[in-house]
Design a protein around this motif. Sequence first.
Motif, PDB file in Angstrom:
ATOM      1  N   MET A  79      31.441  -0.267  -3.098  1.00 53.61           N
ATOM      2  CA  MET A  79      30.757   1.325  -3.137  1.00 53.61           C
ATOM      3  C   MET A  79      30.992   1.630  -4.662  1.00 53.61           C
ATOM      4  O   MET A  79      30.086   2.345  -5.266  1.00 53.61           O
ATOM      5  CB  MET A  79      31.578   2.193  -2.415  1.00 53.61           C
ATOM      6  N   ARG A  80      32.094   1.203  -5.434  1.00 58.18           N
ATOM      7  CA  ARG A  80      32.225   1.617  -6.777  1.00 58.18           C
ATOM      8  C   ARG A  80      31.115   0.876  -7.553  1.00 58.18           C
ATOM      9  O   ARG A  80      30.503   1.306  -8.501  1.00 58.18           O
ATOM     10  CB  ARG A  80      33.576   1.162  -7.360  1.00 58.18           C
ATOM     11  N   ILE A  81      30.861  -0.480  -7.343  1.00 62.23           N
ATOM     12  CA  ILE A  81      29.985  -1.249  -8.020  1.00 62.23           C
ATOM     13  C   ILE A  81      28.720  -0.586  -7.924  1.00 62.23           C
ATOM     14  O   ILE A  81      27.661  -0.498  -8.917  1.00 62.23           O
ATOM     15  CB  ILE A  81      29.632  -2.674  -7.537  1.00 62.23           C
ATOM     16  N   PHE A  82      28.128  -0.232  -6.566  1.00 64.40           N
ATOM     17  CA  PHE A  82      26.987   0.460  -6.251  1.00 64.40           C
ATOM     18  C   PHE A  82      26.924   1.787  -6.956  1.00 64.40           C
ATOM     19  O   PHE A  82      25.758   1.719  -7.675  1.00 64.40           O
ATOM     20  CB  PHE A  82      27.021   0.588  -4.541  1.00 64.40           C
ATOM     21  N   ASN A  83      27.558   2.596  -7.022  1.00 62.73           N
ATOM     22  CA  ASN A  83      27.381   3.838  -7.584  1.00 62.73           C
ATOM     23  C   ASN A  83      27.523   3.767  -9.044  1.00 62.73           C
ATOM     24  O   ASN A  83      26.560   4.607  -9.947  1.00 62.73           O
ATOM     25  CB  ASN A  83      28.787   4.831  -7.355  1.00 62.73           C
ATOM     26  N   ALA A  84      28.176   3.003  -9.821  1.00 62.68           N
ATOM     27  CA  ALA A  84      28.290   2.649 -11.216  1.00 62.68           C
ATOM     28  C   ALA A  84      27.242   2.098 -11.756  1.00 62.68           C
ATOM     29  O   ALA A  84      26.323   2.393 -12.738  1.00 62.68           O
ATOM     30  CB  ALA A  84      29.421   1.768 -11.714  1.00 62.68           C
ATOM     31  N   THR A  85      26.418   1.228 -10.897  1.00 61.87           N
ATOM     32  CA  THR A  85      25.153   0.492 -11.145  1.00 61.87           C
ATOM     33  C   THR A  85      24.093   1.538 -11.273  1.00 61.87           C
ATOM     34  O   THR A  85      23.179   1.889 -12.291  1.00 61.87           O
ATOM     35  CB  THR A  85      24.796  -0.316 -10.396  1.00 61.87           C
ATOM     36  N   ILE A  86      23.937   2.658  -9.980  1.00 62.25           N
ATOM     37  CA  ILE A  86      23.121   3.495 -10.128  1.00 62.25           C
ATOM     38  C   ILE A  86      23.097   4.488 -11.314  1.00 62.25           C
ATOM     39  O   ILE A  86      21.643   4.674 -11.848  1.00 62.25           O
ATOM     40  CB  ILE A  86      23.029   4.508  -8.473  1.00 62.25           C
ATOM     41  N   ILE A  87      24.279   5.018 -11.646  1.00 58.13           N
ATOM     42  CA  ILE A  87      24.319   5.885 -12.991  1.00 58.13           C
ATOM     43  C   ILE A  87      23.802   5.303 -14.370  1.00 58.13           C
ATOM     44  O   ILE A  87      23.192   5.861 -14.876  1.00 58.13           O
ATOM     45  CB  ILE A  87      25.727   6.187 -13.015  1.00 58.13           C
ATOM     46  N   LEU A  88      24.265   3.861 -14.174  1.00 62.69           N
ATOM     47  CA  LEU A  88      23.834   3.032 -15.369  1.00 62.69           C
ATOM     48  C   LEU A  88      22.268   2.897 -15.537  1.00 62.69           C
ATOM     49  O   LEU A  88      21.733   3.230 -16.625  1.00 62.69           O
ATOM     50  CB  LEU A  88      24.229   1.705 -15.474  1.00 62.69           C
ATOM     51  N   ILE A  89      21.592   2.708 -14.387  1.00 60.19           N
ATOM     52  CA  ILE A  89      20.154   2.440 -14.381  1.00 60.19           C
ATOM     53  C   ILE A  89      19.532   3.772 -14.521  1.00 60.19           C
ATOM     54  O   ILE A  89      18.303   3.806 -15.042  1.00 60.19           O
ATOM     55  CB  ILE A  89      19.788   1.841 -13.025  1.00 60.19           C
TER      56      ILE A  89
END
Length: 259
Positions: free
Chosen positions: A237-247
């Motif tokens: 979930m951390r990877i998922f959320n961090a990726t969304i914010i980055l994109i």
Amino acid sequence: MEIVYFLLAVIATTIGAAAGIGGGIVIKPVLDSISSYSLPTVNLLSSATIFAMAVVSIGKQIAKKDKIDVKRTMIIAGGSIIGGVIGQNILKILVSINKHSESVSILQSTLIIVLLLSVFFYMRVKDRIKKRDLNSSLIIAIIGIILGAISAFLGIGGGPINVAIFATLFSMDTKEAARNSIIVILFSQGAKILSIAVTTGFSSYNLKVLPVMVIGGILGGFLGYKLNKNLSEKNIMRIFNATIILIVFISSYSIYRVI
């Protein structure tokens, strides 16, 4: 310069296979920001790379006999084939009627931002939302068509949206939703690539970096699968959320760059 595209493909698809977000959600906005490729070429490069990743990831799932909701996922995948063709045709029409594809690129980036922010905030409160467990084949097929059309039109694979839908409507945990999401990505992007092959062909696309990106996607499929198996759901979930914010930030820059 090829090494940049190779590393982009490896990193994007590793994250994508691990968290079920496909990798296209990273590749598409980054290519928009760093390359001078046309919009159709960017979409095709993204789709081909994540298709290669999905083939590897699903092959590993089958070999390891991972838990997959075969019936519902295959119905969604079937719908996503139809949706993939629809999404690709919508993109082709919009590009053909706009002399400058910048307006279509802005539309894509804006939709990506809206969808990703919606998914991000949903995932923050998903535990407080009542989950459903849909079994109607018709409704599931319609969901597949919609997901396939969105992913093909945007060239992102649709992973974050897939994960949110699987978690909410089919009561899957994040890791299971991620694995099932990859199956939908395989069918929707495969349908899109096949649609191009049998209609316009690939001669009008600049595919010089395609081989290195596909190789990167294959490597990312292996690495991402291992991460999905070894990381906890919390870390996924951390990877998922961090990726969304980055994109969201990268997509915002893409709009600024075009304007």
